[in-house]
Design a protein around this motif. Structure first.
Motif, PDB file in Angstrom:
ATOM      1  N   ARG A   1     -10.496  -7.821  -6.238  1.00 59.25           N
ATOM      2  CA  ARG A   1      -9.065  -8.411  -6.743  1.00 59.25           C
ATOM      3  C   ARG A   1      -8.153  -7.257  -6.782  1.00 59.25           C
ATOM      4  N   CYS A   2      -7.007  -7.294  -6.157  1.00 55.40           N
ATOM      5  CA  CYS A   2      -6.038  -6.012  -6.203  1.00 55.40           C
ATOM      6  C   CYS A   2      -4.778  -6.475  -6.707  1.00 55.40           C
ATOM      7  N   ARG A   3      -4.511  -6.040  -7.701  1.00 59.45           N
ATOM      8  CA  ARG A   3      -3.035  -6.673  -8.506  1.00 59.45           C
ATOM      9  C   ARG A   3      -2.162  -5.379  -8.612  1.00 59.45           C
ATOM     10  N   VAL A   4      -0.950  -5.885  -8.490  1.00 58.84           N
ATOM     11  CA  VAL A   4       0.402  -4.857  -8.830  1.00 58.84           C
ATOM     12  C   VAL A   4       1.240  -5.572  -9.816  1.00 58.84           C
ATOM     13  N   LEU A   5       1.780  -4.515 -10.403  1.00 57.41           N
ATOM     14  CA  LEU A   5       2.669  -5.114 -11.535  1.00 57.41           C
ATOM     15  C   LEU A   5       4.354  -4.568 -11.343  1.00 57.41           C
ATOM     16  N   GLU A   6       5.083  -5.294 -10.852  1.00 59.21           N
ATOM     17  CA  GLU A   6       6.244  -4.790 -10.747  1.00 59.21           C
ATOM     18  C   GLU A   6       7.513  -5.022 -11.899  1.00 59.21           C
TER      19      GLU A   6
ATOM     20  N   ILE B   1       7.007  -1.335  -8.014  1.00 54.29           N
ATOM     21  CA  ILE B   1       5.389  -1.497  -8.379  1.00 54.29           C
ATOM     22  C   ILE B   1       5.359   0.013  -9.400  1.00 54.29           C
ATOM     23  N   GLN B   2       4.856  -0.715 -10.734  1.00 56.84           N
ATOM     24  CA  GLN B   2       4.851   0.336 -11.758  1.00 56.84           C
ATOM     25  C   GLN B   2       3.430   0.532 -12.224  1.00 56.84           C
ATOM     26  N   GLY B   3       2.376  -0.284 -11.610  1.00 54.95           N
ATOM     27  CA  GLY B   3       1.157  -0.098 -12.052  1.00 54.95           C
ATOM     28  C   GLY B   3       0.390  -1.152 -11.029  1.00 54.95           C
ATOM     29  N   TYR B   4      -1.086  -0.934 -11.133  1.00 55.13           N
ATOM     30  CA  TYR B   4      -1.905  -1.748 -10.103  1.00 55.13           C
ATOM     31  C   TYR B   4      -3.220  -1.518 -10.665  1.00 55.13           C
TER      32      TYR B   4
ATOM     33  N   VAL C   1       0.798  -1.149   0.087  1.00 54.74           N
ATOM     34  CA  VAL C   1      -0.004   0.093  -0.045  1.00 54.74           C
ATOM     35  C   VAL C   1       1.161   1.427  -0.065  1.00 54.74           C
ATOM     36  N   PRO C   2       1.987   1.263   0.831  1.00 49.79           N
ATOM     37  CA  PRO C   2       2.572   2.690   0.815  1.00 49.79           C
ATOM     38  C   PRO C   2       3.105   3.045  -0.816  1.00 49.79           C
ATOM     39  N   ALA C   3       3.762   2.020  -1.563  1.00 44.14           N
ATOM     40  CA  ALA C   3       3.942   2.108  -2.620  1.00 44.14           C
ATOM     41  C   ALA C   3       2.915   2.474  -3.846  1.00 44.14           C
ATOM     42  N   VAL C   4       1.893   1.826  -3.504  1.00 41.06           N
ATOM     43  CA  VAL C   4       0.680   1.950  -4.386  1.00 41.06           C
ATOM     44  C   VAL C   4       0.301   3.422  -4.349  1.00 41.06           C
ATOM     45  N   MET C   5       0.234   4.003  -2.664  1.00 39.93           N
ATOM     46  CA  MET C   5      -0.166   5.240  -2.502  1.00 39.93           C
ATOM     47  C   MET C   5       0.723   6.277  -3.267  1.00 39.93           C
TER      48      MET C   5
END
Length: 141
Positions: A35-40, A45-48, A6-10
């Motif tokens: 469904r919560c997804r991240v793209l590393e 993390i470059q997207g979500y 969450v900190p990086a997503v924020m």
């Protein structure tokens, strides 16, 4: 996505949206019907994406790509991934809202098979008042 992301997503949310979601909103999305997804990429993390599921419908609530990755197909990759997942979950359609002024995102959705099905007046907060949202849908059946 896990709570520790969450900190990086924020940070990405603040870079990508004029009126970012709060940390509490993201934390509230860790429920069974989301469904919560991240793209590393190279460990960052470059997207979500955040998708909610209700009955046989998937609702793309949030999608964000790091500004440095835009125009490189990352948004299309994320969108295709959530569409594939919704199909596997036996959904009949995916819906979303997009700012009327976000022409790049609207073009991506149209290229991906979404149709504009309506408009929500004053849906988004804007710099000088409220902004309309285009409502788009991709039907799977």
């Amino acid at each position: 996505m896990v709570s520790g992301d969450v900190p990086a997503v924020m940070e990405l949310e603040r870079l990508g949206h004029s009126h970012p979601w709060s940390e509490a909103v993201f934390e509230d999305c860790f429920k069974a019907n989301y469904r919560c997804r991240v793209l590393e990429i190279e460990g960052a993390i470059q997207g979500y994406t955040v998708v909610s599921y209700l009955a046989d419908e998937a609702h793309l609530m949030n999608i964000c790509v790091h500004p440095g990755q835009r125009g490189q197909g990352v948004g299309a990759f994320l969108l295709n991934a959530v569409v594939r997942e919704a199909r596997r979950e036996a959904c009949t359609q995916m819906i979303l809202e997009v700012r009327a002024s976000n022409e790049a995102a609207a073009r991506l959705y149209l290229r991906s098979g979404f149709d504009e099905i309506g408009r929500r007046k004053g849906y988004y907060p804007g710099v000088s008042g409220r902004e309309d949202a285009l409502v788009m849908a991709l039907r799977f059946t």
